[in-house]
Design a protein around this motif. Sequence first.
Motif, PDB file in Angstrom:
ATOM      1  N   ARG A 347      43.722 -38.617 -98.441  1.00 33.63           N
ATOM      2  CA  ARG A 347      44.006 -37.697 -99.374  1.00 33.63           C
ATOM      3  C   ARG A 347      44.955 -38.247-100.745  1.00 33.63           C
ATOM      4  N   TYR A 348      44.383 -37.823-102.002  1.00 31.76           N
ATOM      5  CA  TYR A 348      45.399 -38.169-102.927  1.00 31.76           C
ATOM      6  C   TYR A 348      45.794 -36.829-103.379  1.00 31.76           C
ATOM      7  N   ARG A 349      47.259 -36.551-103.716  1.00 35.13           N
ATOM      8  CA  ARG A 349      48.037 -35.414-103.744  1.00 35.13           C
ATOM      9  C   ARG A 349      48.711 -35.315-105.130  1.00 35.13           C
ATOM     10  N   TRP A 438      44.866 -31.152-104.454  1.00 34.88           N
ATOM     11  CA  TRP A 438      44.694 -32.797-104.004  1.00 34.88           C
ATOM     12  C   TRP A 438      43.154 -32.946-104.027  1.00 34.88           C
ATOM     13  N   PRO A 634      49.063 -31.631 -97.355  1.00 28.58           N
ATOM     14  CA  PRO A 634      49.321 -31.402 -98.835  1.00 28.58           C
ATOM     15  C   PRO A 634      50.056 -30.092 -99.324  1.00 28.58           C
TER      16      PRO A 634
END
Length: 710
Positions: A347-349, A438, A634
């Motif tokens: 994941r990119y938050r 996210w 997230p």
Amino acid sequence: MALNADLKKTIQTAYSQFLEARELKPRYGQKLMIAEIARTLGGIALDDEGVRVGEQHICVVEAGTGTGKTVAYLLAAIPVAKALGKKLVVSTATVALQEQIVYKDLPDLKRQSGLNFNFALAKGRGRYLCLSKLDRILTDVDAANASDQALYEDEYPQIDEQALTIYQSMMDALAANKWAGDKDEWHDEIEPQVWSRVTTDHRQCTGRRCSNVASCSFIKSRDSLGSFDVIVANHDLVLADLALGGGAILPEPADTLYIFDEGHHLPDKALNHFAEHSRLIGTMKWVEQTNKVQGAMLGEISGAGNIDRFAEQLPSALHEVKRNLELAYPMITQLAERIEDPERSPRYRFEQGLVPEALRDVSLELKHTFERLAELLGKMNREVEEALESSHCDVPKVDLETWFPQIGLWQSRAEANLALWASYAEPEQAGALPKARWITLVDFGGSIDYEICSSPILAARTLEYSLWRRCCGAVVTSATLTALGKFDRLKMRAGTPDDAHYAVVPSPFDFNQAVLRIPKAAQDASDSVNHTLAMIDALPDLLGAQNAALVLFASRRQMLDVYDGLPLAWRERILMQGDKSKQEMLTTHKQRIDAGEASVLFGLASFAEGVDLPGGYCQHVIIAKIPFAVPDDPVEASLSEWIEARGGNPFMEITVPDASLKLVQACGRLLRTEKDSGVITLLDNRLLTRRYGKAILNSLPPFRRELGGR
């Protein structure tokens, strides 16, 4: 308004009669719970129009296992609901508990209490078969496959022989009146992808215009709900109804008293319900496929009202959506490249939910283009709807019925994307509650897709306006509603008002029958390597000759490492989560114990709640560590940021109360009846060495304690 004398007598008489019929003694906690609920709901005042006046219409009751919550809230609420002329909707977290209430608890109560009421089970449209869809598949499998390939390539595989056999057996069972179309009454488990082809949602359903309406199990079920006093639903269905404005599936909130059993699940269910998400590459492919197939659609239903005029605008609307998605694509891929460890946390938050300006600009364009597309599809949908009702339309009804659900599905998908990109385009407002946003990497046919996500960080505001303020009255109950001895966590997450009536009623269990131990050898669980090694060393001695035990882990990795580190003879005793289904594990465990063999269950969070192993099926619960939340969630991470930005301490305000509640649930696996006894061992010495440890320990039931000994 106070609970009137007649109503009070009705409830007391019903309770006495129920206890006498069941040859039971009154339980102190159960009596208190009945009184708390009756006093709150019985105090609701209505005006001449039947509308609630005043507040204090919500009762929140924590009642431990063994209290007899279901009987308590039903006995108290049914007479009040009937006196007020309102419906009682009992909502649970699971379909399984719904069915227990409908098929066991309510029939028992009706038979043995003297109360006169009727009741029904309510489930969402997705639990019922769509006969029109099934008929279309069986009429022309090749056409169904071609249609699905054009419409749902990112979701549906081809219909194979195995699925076709299931569909044919469904049709045979319907024809023989051996099945009514309810998924939960089908004799076998149905794979989600198999079932999803033959069910529908409100956008795809033609309702009373459908040629199969007379045989529709969902319509029959919904139509009959208005005649019942008590309706048993689940949290997802209640939330879905509220999202549609209330009164779409269930009675209007203003005409309803709600009981939320397992109420601690309501905030998380609401968060999931109000979250938005869409897959980027999947959506781009869907747009392309829709563009390809829309010509075929128009060829079959041209002449249905003004659909030609709207359909002519569809290619340009789809083109604009595709163009903006292609602009978003490189921005999303660049952000995804910042993910440090895709294997562990894919994941990119967006920190504080803040979207970069360039992406926000594209999101605004996507919002506008999806808005146009959704509006256009809505107009097409209405044209087909009106054509279905018209006796003068030249388009064959079978073609209209074929394309209506598909246009509805396009509209649903366009609306879902509209909601997502509107969230990403939304400018941040000072003082407003931020959103968590996210990107998640997901597998898409062997390659990577990007799931763009957005969620409120708290469901409190939404529940406050859509539920608590609108309902006639409500009860929230569970064995775990307080955290660290307070209701503050629930108020923050669920938005229950300060003027609600809050109560904790005592459990009937004698907690002296259980021992809570933290051994001297317990390690600091923040040092995962040494803690795991210490667990491997300690478990054989801790379990000894005991036949039945449950070991609860906070991470799968540690569970596997501990299992691998134990001697082979010990591993043969262990049933580990992931090897079999949860139900199979519990069945095998009980069979082993009944046969006089040893059996140890290794489980994760889902085994720390809802697992019922009374008597000799569980004599020892071992808890590896304090169940702190996974740090990369997230929504929780964004919530922590928000609290910190306001000068708060997220660890003490969020992490510790959450862990406290989960630990109470885990400890609750030991005592399941009044005769049970045993040991709970906590293998995390932070409960003794850290400043928050005492607060967590004090929130646990009053077991006999052996702390730091041995």
